[in-house]
Design a protein around this motif. Structure first.
Motif, PDB file in Angstrom:
ATOM      1  N   VAL A 169     -16.308 -93.752 -36.511  1.00 58.05           N
ATOM      2  CA  VAL A 169     -15.926 -93.775 -37.717  1.00 58.05           C
ATOM      3  C   VAL A 169     -16.983 -93.343 -38.708  1.00 58.05           C
ATOM      4  O   VAL A 169     -18.087 -93.768 -38.465  1.00 58.05           O
ATOM      5  CB  VAL A 169     -15.435 -94.965 -38.345  1.00 58.05           C
ATOM      6  CG1 VAL A 169     -14.967 -94.913 -39.671  1.00 58.05           C
ATOM      7  CG2 VAL A 169     -14.093 -95.453 -37.389  1.00 58.05           C
ATOM      8  N   ALA A 170     -16.984 -92.402 -39.323  1.00 55.16           N
ATOM      9  CA  ALA A 170     -17.704 -91.672 -40.434  1.00 55.16           C
ATOM     10  C   ALA A 170     -17.332 -91.671 -41.645  1.00 55.16           C
ATOM     11  O   ALA A 170     -16.027 -91.885 -42.011  1.00 55.16           O
ATOM     12  CB  ALA A 170     -18.411 -90.262 -39.750  1.00 55.16           C
ATOM     13  N   GLU A 171     -18.062 -91.450 -42.953  1.00 50.45           N
ATOM     14  CA  GLU A 171     -17.479 -91.277 -44.306  1.00 50.45           C
ATOM     15  C   GLU A 171     -16.301 -90.234 -44.214  1.00 50.45           C
ATOM     16  O   GLU A 171     -16.391 -88.967 -43.785  1.00 50.45           O
ATOM     17  CB  GLU A 171     -18.624 -90.431 -44.999  1.00 50.45           C
ATOM     18  CG  GLU A 171     -19.778 -91.650 -45.367  1.00 50.45           C
ATOM     19  CD  GLU A 171     -19.559 -92.374 -46.474  1.00 50.45           C
ATOM     20  OE1 GLU A 171     -18.849 -92.125 -47.379  1.00 50.45           O
ATOM     21  OE2 GLU A 171     -20.454 -93.120 -46.908  1.00 50.45           O
ATOM     22  N   GLY A 172     -15.138 -90.583 -44.968  1.00 51.14           N
ATOM     23  CA  GLY A 172     -14.173 -89.465 -45.332  1.00 51.14           C
ATOM     24  C   GLY A 172     -13.053 -89.696 -44.097  1.00 51.14           C
ATOM     25  O   GLY A 172     -12.066 -88.932 -44.001  1.00 51.14           O
ATOM     26  N   ASN A 173     -13.419 -90.433 -43.084  1.00 45.14           N
ATOM     27  CA  ASN A 173     -12.336 -90.621 -41.922  1.00 45.14           C
ATOM     28  C   ASN A 173     -11.338 -91.616 -42.111  1.00 45.14           C
ATOM     29  O   ASN A 173     -11.566 -92.403 -43.038  1.00 45.14           O
ATOM     30  CB  ASN A 173     -12.967 -91.176 -40.424  1.00 45.14           C
ATOM     31  CG  ASN A 173     -14.032 -90.149 -39.972  1.00 45.14           C
ATOM     32  OD1 ASN A 173     -14.819 -90.403 -38.906  1.00 45.14           O
ATOM     33  ND2 ASN A 173     -13.980 -88.753 -40.448  1.00 45.14           N
ATOM     34  N   ASP A 174     -10.189 -91.365 -41.624  1.00 44.86           N
ATOM     35  CA  ASP A 174      -9.096 -92.306 -41.475  1.00 44.86           C
ATOM     36  C   ASP A 174      -9.244 -92.885 -40.067  1.00 44.86           C
ATOM     37  O   ASP A 174      -9.496 -92.650 -39.237  1.00 44.86           O
ATOM     38  CB  ASP A 174      -7.673 -91.751 -41.809  1.00 44.86           C
ATOM     39  CG  ASP A 174      -7.738 -91.040 -43.116  1.00 44.86           C
ATOM     40  OD1 ASP A 174      -8.307 -91.467 -44.084  1.00 44.86           O
ATOM     41  OD2 ASP A 174      -6.432 -90.374 -43.303  1.00 44.86           O
ATOM     42  N   VAL A 175      -8.645 -94.358 -40.305  1.00 46.69           N
ATOM     43  CA  VAL A 175      -8.513 -94.991 -39.142  1.00 46.69           C
ATOM     44  C   VAL A 175      -7.080 -95.522 -38.628  1.00 46.69           C
ATOM     45  O   VAL A 175      -6.568 -96.093 -39.569  1.00 46.69           O
ATOM     46  CB  VAL A 175      -9.616 -96.179 -39.033  1.00 46.69           C
ATOM     47  CG1 VAL A 175     -10.968 -95.535 -38.772  1.00 46.69           C
ATOM     48  CG2 VAL A 175      -9.511 -97.133 -40.059  1.00 46.69           C
ATOM     49  N   SER A 176      -6.632 -95.419 -37.665  1.00 49.85           N
ATOM     50  CA  SER A 176      -5.393 -96.077 -37.280  1.00 49.85           C
ATOM     51  C   SER A 176      -5.673 -97.371 -36.387  1.00 49.85           C
ATOM     52  O   SER A 176      -6.662 -97.265 -35.671  1.00 49.85           O
ATOM     53  CB  SER A 176      -4.295 -95.110 -36.594  1.00 49.85           C
ATOM     54  OG  SER A 176      -4.011 -94.014 -37.400  1.00 49.85           O
TER      55      SER A 176
END
Length: 444
Positions: free
Chosen positions: A159-166
């Motif tokens: 996970v990095a800045e601007g990512n979405d996580v499900s």
């Protein structure tokens, strides 16, 4: 045949129907004669059965049926001729001493009468008419969402800045187990988003629900819980990451604008925002109108005072359904339906006072407009009038559809009347404030 009415009070009456032998005897004799012609009884030729035998076998049942037909026909005619505005249906008064062996009969029916009242649409009230504005915060967020939606989507491992996580939110005690996708920018506190940075698929992040989002209603979506559980919810939930999604935002150029709205409709970021604002506020207006209609309805029910024949209506409810109800069940049903009945009466009074009617042409035009909108959604921007009217004719041939569309047209007429005559306060709000107002959480 003699029918008389005794008004018990302004809301209750008893109608007495006197049926004499002359009212029913010819009909009974005709039916018995028809039975005799067609009766197949062993030992007798068809049509030669003695009338005394037909009378003995079928007489009482035919008498009851024909008297009932005469009774209902004349009672209904009386109610129409007298223009009695009744609630429910006439209730027969049951008497143990009734004698079907007599020649003349007397039947009593209880009636519940609709109350007389007036509706003052201009009366003082606390109704607010909301105008929902798509503000800069919403417009910027929508532009970013479009860039993300039309950008290049790639799977990431960390996970990095601007990512979405499900992943899956869980809390065993509250029975929460819901898969969702999180946009890191929606968290109320940037520190929360930082908890995800560097995490990988399979990692677990523990979060507190209190203050997780600026709007607590977002918890309804991500945790799949009901509205009543949202406010003040202060628990720990775990989020197990099962996918990390990165995106390269789409460039705000003519190619994107044309893809969104068609060639040349939008040519700049300013025009894009203006288009988003126009489309959003059209949708918001529908939601604001529905809330206004609901709030006026509630206000009219609260402020328009009249009595109902409640004792009669509870008695009628007991026998109106397929299965008889106990008095306690009827009491409960009456409590549930009373406000609905009150508004039906108020709405009818408003429609009569303001001569609100629906013409066939209005219904056709409304249906035609709906069909054109639906066709446009499927890319048929310029259908021929012949095509549209052909569909209109098919729709208008369906009675259920006609009823549903008529209700929509009348609802629109009521809305326009209320906007004109109800003295409501006006309030300009953004969408977030409107949602709070919907749940009674925004101060007027």
């Amino acid at each position: 045949m003699n029918i008389t009415r005794n008004n018990v009070d302004a809301l209750n009456a008893v109608v007495t129907v006197e049926v004499s032998k002359a009212d029913y005897a010819p009909k009974v004799e005709k039916v018995l004669a028809d039975y005799r012609k067609n009766a197949a009884i062993p030992g007798f030729r068809k049509g030669a059965v003695p009338m005394s035998l037909i009378q003995k076998q079928y007489g009482k049942a035919i008498l009851l049926e024909e008297v009932n037909k005469v009774l209902q026909e004349n009672l209904n005619r009386y109610l129409q001729e007298e223009k009695l505005d009744i609630l429910g249906n006439p209730l027969p008064v049951v008497t143990d001493s009734f004698n079907w062996d007599a020649e003349d009969f007397k039947f009593d029916f209880e009636l519940g009468l609709a109350p007389t009242f007036s509706v003052d649409l201009a009366a003082k009230n606390d109704v607010v008419q909301y105008k929902i504005i798509a503000d800069d915060t919403m417009l910027n967020a929508q532009v970013a969402r479009i860039q993300k939606q039309y950008g290049k989507i790639v799977s990431a491992t960390v996970v990095a800045e601007g990512n979405d996580v499900s992943g899956i939110f869980t809390n065993e005690e509250k029975g929460i187990n819901n898969r969702t996708t999180l946009d890191m920018e929606l968290f109320a506190d940037a520190k929360t988003a930082k908890l995800f940075l560097g995490k990988k698929v399979g990692d677990v992040v523990t979060l507190k629900t209190k203050g997780l989002f600026n709007d607590d209603h977002k918890l309804m979506d991500v945790l799949a819980i009901v509205h009543d559980d949202v406010h003040g919810l202060d628990i720990e939930v775990t989020f197990t990451i099962d996918e990390v999604v990165a995106s390269e935002p789409a460039e705000l150029n003519q190619e994107l604008f044309d893809k969104l709205f068609g060639p040349g409709v939008v040519n700049s970021l300013e025009e894009l925002k203006a288009k988003i604002k126009e489309d959003a506020e059209q949708q918001f207006e529908q939601q604001a109108n529905q809330k206004f209609l609901n709030d006026v309805t509630e206000s009219l029910i609260t402020n328009t005072k009249f009595d109902l024949p409640s004792t009669f209506l509870k008695k009628w409810i007991q026998s109106a359904g397929e299965n008889p109800l106990t008095s306690e069940q009827a009491e409960e049903e009456y409590a549930k339906s009373e406000n609905g009945l009150r508004y039906q009466l108020i709405e009818g009074k408003v429609m009569a006072d303001n001569n609100l009617q629906i013409t066939f042409e209005e219904l056709k035009d409304f249906t035609s407009g709906l069909i054109k909108k639906q066709m446009a959604q499927f890319g048929q921007m310029n259908p021929t009038d012949e095509d549209v009217q052909g569909i209109v004719a098919r729709v208008m041939g369906n009675q259920d559809e006609v009823k549903r569309l008529s209700e929509q047209v009348m609802s629109e007429k009521m809305l326009n009347l209320y906007k004109e005559k109800v003295k409501a306060k006006t309030k300009e709000v953004n969408y977030e404030e409107f949602i709070k107002a919907m749940y009674g959480e925004l101060n007027h």
